[in-house]
Design a protein around this motif. Structure first.
Motif, PDB file in Angstrom:
ATOM      1  N   THR A 182      14.019  11.467   5.081  1.00 32.54           N
ATOM      2  CA  THR A 182      15.276  11.241   6.014  1.00 32.54           C
ATOM      3  C   THR A 182      14.529  11.109   7.434  1.00 32.54           C
ATOM      4  O   THR A 182      15.486  10.699   8.323  1.00 32.54           O
ATOM      5  CB  THR A 182      16.218  12.601   6.214  1.00 32.54           C
ATOM      6  OG1 THR A 182      15.223  13.680   6.576  1.00 32.54           O
ATOM      7  CG2 THR A 182      16.844  12.627   4.969  1.00 32.54           C
ATOM      8  N   SER A 183      13.154  11.251   7.733  1.00 38.71           N
ATOM      9  CA  SER A 183      12.857  11.002   9.186  1.00 38.71           C
ATOM     10  C   SER A 183      12.758   9.828   9.641  1.00 38.71           C
ATOM     11  O   SER A 183      12.593   9.709  10.803  1.00 38.71           O
ATOM     12  CB  SER A 183      11.377  11.695   9.137  1.00 38.71           C
ATOM     13  OG  SER A 183      10.363  10.904   7.997  1.00 38.71           O
ATOM     14  N   ASP A 228      12.854  -2.968   8.486  1.00 43.25           N
ATOM     15  CA  ASP A 228      13.280  -1.665   8.201  1.00 43.25           C
ATOM     16  C   ASP A 228      12.682  -0.981   6.720  1.00 43.25           C
ATOM     17  O   ASP A 228      12.218   0.207   6.875  1.00 43.25           O
ATOM     18  CB  ASP A 228      14.515  -1.729   7.961  1.00 43.25           C
ATOM     19  CG  ASP A 228      15.642  -2.031   9.103  1.00 43.25           C
ATOM     20  OD1 ASP A 228      15.034  -1.975  10.280  1.00 43.25           O
ATOM     21  OD2 ASP A 228      16.852  -2.134   8.844  1.00 43.25           O
ATOM     22  N   TYR A 229      12.503  -1.998   5.899  1.00 37.30           N
ATOM     23  CA  TYR A 229      11.983  -1.349   4.497  1.00 37.30           C
ATOM     24  C   TYR A 229      10.674  -0.735   4.646  1.00 37.30           C
ATOM     25  O   TYR A 229      10.260   0.311   4.244  1.00 37.30           O
ATOM     26  CB  TYR A 229      11.819  -2.441   3.569  1.00 37.30           C
ATOM     27  CG  TYR A 229      11.452  -2.362   2.223  1.00 37.30           C
ATOM     28  CD1 TYR A 229      12.235  -1.801   1.358  1.00 37.30           C
ATOM     29  CD2 TYR A 229      10.262  -2.975   1.690  1.00 37.30           C
ATOM     30  CE1 TYR A 229      11.465  -1.500  -0.118  1.00 37.30           C
ATOM     31  CE2 TYR A 229       9.605  -2.911   0.293  1.00 37.30           C
ATOM     32  CZ  TYR A 229      10.425  -2.052  -0.373  1.00 37.30           C
ATOM     33  OH  TYR A 229      10.000  -1.719  -1.469  1.00 37.30           O
ATOM     34  N   HIS A 259       7.334   6.292   5.680  1.00 37.62           N
ATOM     35  CA  HIS A 259       7.817   7.931   5.906  1.00 37.62           C
ATOM     36  C   HIS A 259       7.951   8.582   4.178  1.00 37.62           C
ATOM     37  O   HIS A 259       7.613   9.543   3.966  1.00 37.62           O
ATOM     38  CB  HIS A 259       9.261   8.208   6.269  1.00 37.62           C
ATOM     39  CG  HIS A 259       8.811   7.655   7.930  1.00 37.62           C
ATOM     40  ND1 HIS A 259       8.858   8.805   8.852  1.00 37.62           N
ATOM     41  CD2 HIS A 259       9.141   6.574   8.627  1.00 37.62           C
ATOM     42  CE1 HIS A 259       8.566   8.314   9.896  1.00 37.62           C
ATOM     43  NE2 HIS A 259       8.981   7.063   9.836  1.00 37.62           N
ATOM     44  N   LEU A 260       8.416   7.293   3.289  1.00 38.14           N
ATOM     45  CA  LEU A 260       8.652   8.015   1.910  1.00 38.14           C
ATOM     46  C   LEU A 260       7.003   8.128   1.490  1.00 38.14           C
ATOM     47  O   LEU A 260       7.047   9.127   0.540  1.00 38.14           O
ATOM     48  CB  LEU A 260       9.282   6.682   1.392  1.00 38.14           C
ATOM     49  CG  LEU A 260      10.872   6.529   1.369  1.00 38.14           C
ATOM     50  CD1 LEU A 260      11.275   5.555   0.855  1.00 38.14           C
ATOM     51  CD2 LEU A 260      11.487   7.854   1.013  1.00 38.14           C
ATOM     52  N   ALA A 261       6.011   7.492   1.987  1.00 34.10           N
ATOM     53  CA  ALA A 261       4.745   7.662   1.255  1.00 34.10           C
ATOM     54  C   ALA A 261       4.401   9.080   1.803  1.00 34.10           C
ATOM     55  O   ALA A 261       3.385   9.534   1.176  1.00 34.10           O
ATOM     56  CB  ALA A 261       3.881   6.632   2.181  1.00 34.10           C
ATOM     57  N   GLU A 262       4.767   9.810   2.594  1.00 38.58           N
ATOM     58  CA  GLU A 262       4.550  11.213   2.991  1.00 38.58           C
ATOM     59  C   GLU A 262       5.804  11.804   2.431  1.00 38.58           C
ATOM     60  O   GLU A 262       5.689  13.340   2.765  1.00 38.58           O
ATOM     61  CB  GLU A 262       4.666  11.463   4.611  1.00 38.58           C
ATOM     62  CG  GLU A 262       3.660  10.469   5.252  1.00 38.58           C
ATOM     63  CD  GLU A 262       2.036  11.090   5.135  1.00 38.58           C
ATOM     64  OE1 GLU A 262       1.876  11.985   4.647  1.00 38.58           O
ATOM     65  OE2 GLU A 262       1.332  10.063   5.103  1.00 38.58           O
ATOM     66  N   GLU A 280       0.832  -1.223   0.120  1.00 37.53           N
ATOM     67  CA  GLU A 280       0.078  -0.048  -0.036  1.00 37.53           C
ATOM     68  C   GLU A 280       0.745   1.241   0.016  1.00 37.53           C
ATOM     69  O   GLU A 280       0.434   2.395  -0.726  1.00 37.53           O
ATOM     70  CB  GLU A 280      -1.068  -0.310   1.235  1.00 37.53           C
ATOM     71  CG  GLU A 280      -1.848   1.248   1.272  1.00 37.53           C
ATOM     72  CD  GLU A 280      -2.616   1.437   0.126  1.00 37.53           C
ATOM     73  OE1 GLU A 280      -2.776   2.892  -0.189  1.00 37.53           O
ATOM     74  OE2 GLU A 280      -2.846   0.669  -0.793  1.00 37.53           O
ATOM     75  N   PHE A 281       2.035   1.230   0.851  1.00 40.66           N
ATOM     76  CA  PHE A 281       2.940   2.432   0.814  1.00 40.66           C
ATOM     77  C   PHE A 281       3.465   2.642  -0.677  1.00 40.66           C
ATOM     78  O   PHE A 281       3.724   3.806  -1.070  1.00 40.66           O
ATOM     79  CB  PHE A 281       3.951   2.149   1.720  1.00 40.66           C
ATOM     80  CG  PHE A 281       3.431   2.351   3.040  1.00 40.66           C
ATOM     81  CD1 PHE A 281       2.520   3.143   3.649  1.00 40.66           C
ATOM     82  CD2 PHE A 281       3.983   1.556   4.219  1.00 40.66           C
ATOM     83  CE1 PHE A 281       2.207   3.237   4.870  1.00 40.66           C
ATOM     84  CE2 PHE A 281       3.616   1.629   5.646  1.00 40.66           C
ATOM     85  CZ  PHE A 281       2.585   2.390   5.815  1.00 40.66           C
ATOM     86  N   GLY A 282       3.753   1.489  -1.411  1.00 38.37           N
ATOM     87  CA  GLY A 282       4.285   1.681  -2.688  1.00 38.37           C
ATOM     88  C   GLY A 282       3.307   2.279  -3.521  1.00 38.37           C
ATOM     89  O   GLY A 282       3.642   3.097  -4.422  1.00 38.37           O
TER      90      GLY A 282
END
Length: 421
Positions: free
Chosen positions: A189-190, A175-176, A182-185, A57-59
């Motif tokens: 770097t967060s 980790d992924y 965070h990348l989905a937002e 879903e994040f992808g």
């Protein structure tokens, strides 16, 4: 018994999941969905399965968010910008070691037609001058053997996916998926550094900085690495593609041009070709070569890369609108493979499902058909005229004389330089 226990665990987990964008799940008792069948095949734990569903879903969300910045079409959630898709050949060496003769390497001397996609790593389309990860993904065509991932239907292909750094900034699936949240937002770097909640991953942050700091002159110049491990026959290994000894790069490009990497590659392939040595690095006992920690670089001193194939990229044109569209629609997945080839580790397990889910999403949103190529023809088949694609060139004299960089004289003397005129 083990498969039954895993199946029961998956069934219990799936019953409690409410991810609206997840694949359609089975509704009848005793019936497994495609997702559950794949999870069972890879012997996923319940925690891994839940993490992968979230990552899927994040992808999709990354692709949705990036489209608002990039504009149409919807693109991959990573390596969104292609710097070119090229036709190439992949020739298995005649002297390949016997224990590597499996899958697409089973027949020494065999040559495969291939497509290579070069790319920049970010989720958004950026100017080439901006430091970034650089990717090289190879798709071998007309591959014989049984597919290792039946859901990836179509003609027989085998993909080798690489970047120009030897290690990754996520250790495993957990980790992924946390990083992807965070990348989905669109926060890059967060996940590595945060004041609240307190979080600091110094080693992984260093790996990330290494990854996205790359500045290159042409995609044909770096060495590329698989980062993640695979199994070929009984051997656990990583792979890499390194420019052939004697490769020369002569071009004149404007680095202020947002697409100068494409221009540099076009200039190189207008006058001459390019080539890479494709190499394998075996996992050896006693060395720090973990299977499920992608942040660790496998030491070349403990286990050097062994050339097993030659990638030849002939002089060619690749900038037609039709070919650029083909490049956008092309899908790469490390589970495009056959016979005794198996991606290893939880990150590779995740990529099987996440890459497939994002590919289906972007093709659906773009109204584009998803299909595997079977030839160098953009429309498939072999009935196409490539006379305007490939260029006839003459060699420039004198030719450089190049030797195997791993050559060492038996008498212990210093080896000759790799190349000289």
């Amino acid at each position: 018994m083990k498969r039954k226990l895993i199946g029961n665990a998956l069934g219990s987990l799936v019953a409690g999941l409410c991810l609206c964008a997840a694949p359609a799940l089975a509704t009848g008792t005793g019936e497994l969905s495609e997702f559950e069948q794949i999870a069972l095949d890879m012997e996923l734990s319940a925690a891994e399965m839940q993490a992968i569903q979230r990552a899927m879903e994040f992808g999709r969300e990354i692709s949705r968010r990036a489209e608002k910045i990039n504009g149409a079409p919807y693109r991959r959630d990573a390596h969104a910008k292609a710097t070119g898709c090229l036709r190439a050949t992949f020739s298995v060496n005649g002297d390949i070691p016997a224990h590597f003769r499996h899958s697409v390497f089973a027949e020494p001397g065999r040559e495969y037609k291939s497509w290579i996609r070069f790319s920049n790593g970010d989720m958004t389309v950026q100017a080439d001058e901006k430091p970034d990860a650089r990717g090289m993904a190879i798709k071998l065509l007309d591959v014989d053997g049984q597919k290792i991932a039946p859901e990836l239907d179509g003609p027989g292909t085998q993909d080798f996916i690489m970047t120009n750094t030897p290690a990754f900034f996520n250790r495993n699936i957990f980790d992924y998926v946390d990083n992807m949240s965070h990348l989905a937002e669109l926060e890059r770097t967060s996940w590595f550094i945060s004041l609240w909640p307190p979080r600091f991953h110094p080693k992984l942050f260093y790996r990330a900085v290494q990854t996205v700091s790359s500045e290159i002159d042409t995609p044909l110049q770096p060495q590329y690495f698989s980062m993640l491990p695979y199994q070929l026959g009984d051997s656990r290994l990583k792979f890499s593609a390194r420019p052939c000894p004697g490769m020369r790069f002569e071009f004149d490009v404007d680095r202020d041009d947002a697409d100068y990497l494409t221009d540099a590659m076009a200039q190189q392939l207008d006058r001459g070709g390019a080539c890479f040595d494709f190499m394998l690095q075996e996992k050896v006992a006693g060395a720090d070569m973990p299977i499920d920690d992608a942040s660790v670089i496998w030491s070349e001193q403990d286990s050097p890369f062994i050339p097993v194939a030659r990638i030849n990229i002939p002089p060619q044109s690749f900038d037609s609108e039709a070919q650029q569209q083909f490049c956008e629609n092309l899908s790469m997945n490390p589970w495009h493979g056959v016979d005794d080839w198996r991606p290893l580790g939880s990150l590779n397990k995740a990529r099987r499902l996440v890459y497939h889910a994002v590919s289906e999403f972007r093709h659906r949103e773009n109204g584009a058909a998803a299909s595997e190529p079977d030839s160098w023809c953009l429309e498939g088949g072999n009935d196409c005229d490539l006379s305007e694609v490939f260029h006839r060139t003459k060699p420039t004299w004198p030719l450089p004389r190049c030797f195997d960089p791993q050559y060492r004289p038996a008498d212990g003397s210093e080896p000759p330089p790799p190349c000289w005129d």
